[in-house]
Design an enzyme around this catalytic site. Structure first.
Site, short mmCIF file in Angstrom:
data_model
loop_
_atom_site.label_atom_id
_atom_site.label_comp_id
_atom_site.label_asym_id
_atom_site.label_seq_id
_atom_site.Cartn_x
_atom_site.Cartn_y
_atom_site.Cartn_z
N TYR A 14 -1.86 -1.33 10.46
CA TYR A 14 -1.90 -1.54 9.01
C TYR A 14 -0.66 -0.92 8.36
CZ TYR A 14 -3.70 -1.51 4.21
OH TYR A 14 -3.86 -1.70 2.86
N SER A 36 0.85 -1.18 0.00
CA SER A 36 0.00 0.00 0.00
C SER A 36 0.88 1.23 0.00
CB SER A 36 -0.89 0.02 1.26
OG SER A 36 -1.56 1.26 1.39
#
Length: 299
Positions: A155, A142
């Site tokens: 995350y 990401s």
């Protein structure tokens, strides 16, 4: 420049392939002539997706956090379809909320799925590829693995780990014929960002549809080269362009652009189903993340 690799009859396995990014990656590979096995913990949706994509796609149930099950899955894939050419480690979860309120079980589950399972899959497939002198691992990270956002600490930690992991293996596997690509999408319009919003500037800089991520994955495999790729391209400019700046200035610019509000401002009603699925449990009286600021919509 080397010529592009044909994907015709390539054998591809995709984790988290039942929906969202994984489903689009499967669709993109099938369109180029590959045979695909999609693995997902939700076998019913995986089976439905496979049926929609045609006879070139099979569905198998897999809990990627179970190393023995992952090994058995790859064994079955190769026993029934022949040697694997590509593994796409796409399965992942995205808890959003203040880190100090995050239950230990959610922290552990995120690291198990988003990091440990990717390392497990990469090692299992990589060993097969190294023995044959060829193969490609694609790990979905990401842009939050290169620039952090509040209320997404675990995350971000997981995706930062994947970026460093890919950079290390790119050097370690150089010249072996085994390639590794780390894909860094912005905020992808799937269930993963349910209840989250971006302002107009962040929409331009970092929001992306899952089919665009799939195109980047396919392009990475056809290139036959290891590397790190971003989608949309503006996300790379945002990340690398601010990466050399002092931390406080970088944080300030991120706030000015509205990046922090994507994870700071959450509609809990819209995100409730995703939170329950990530937790693997029934609704709690006060689900994790309920203390996050709301965006003013009805709850």
């Amino acid at each position: 420049m080397p010529s592009e690799k044909s994907l015709q009859n390539l054998h591809v396995a995709i984790t988290g392939g039942a929906r969202g990014i994984g489903g689009e990656i499967a669709r993109a590979f099938v369109a180029r002539g590959a045979t695909v096995v999609i693995a997902d913990i939700d076998i019913d949706i995986a089976t439905t997706t496979a049926a929609e994509l045609g006879t070139a796609v099979l569905a198998r149930q897999l809990d990627v956090s179970d190393p023995a099950a992952f090994a058995a899955f790859l064994d079955e894939v190769e026993a029934t379809g022949g040697p694997l050419d590509v593994l796409v480690n796409n399965a992942g979860i995205m808890p959003i909320g203040p880190f100090l309120d995050e239950p230990d079980a959610i922290t552990t589950r995120t690291i198990d799925i988003d990091v440990r399972a990717v390392l497990t899959g990469t090692k299992l497939a990589g060993a097969r590829f190294a023995e044959r002198g060829g193969g490609h691992v694609v790990n979905i990270a990401s842009v939050m693995g290169t620039m952090a956002s509040p209320n997404a600490a675990t995350y971000c930690a997981a995706k930062f780990a994947l970026v460093g992991f890919g950079q290390a293996l790119r050097q370690e596997w150089r010249g072996t014929g085994v390639e590794i690509t780390t894909v860094c999408p912005g905020f992808v319009r799937t269930e993963l960002i349910a209840g989250m919003r971006a302002n107009a500037l962040m929409e331009r800089l970092a929001m992306v549809d899952p089919d665009a991520v799939a195109k980047v994955v396919v392009a990475a495999v056809t290139s036959g080269r290891s590397g790190e790729v971003y989608v949309p391209k503006q996300a790379e400019l945002l990340s690398k362009g601010t990466g050399v700046l002092p931390g406080r200035l970088r944080d300030f610019l991120f706030r000015i652009a509205g990046g922090d509000k994507v994870t700071n401002t959450v509609n809990e009603q819209a995100r409730a189903d995703y939170r329950r699925r990530v937790a693997g449990a029934e609704p709690a009286e006060r689900p994790f993340g309920a203390g996050v600021q709301r965006n003013g919509e009805a709850e």
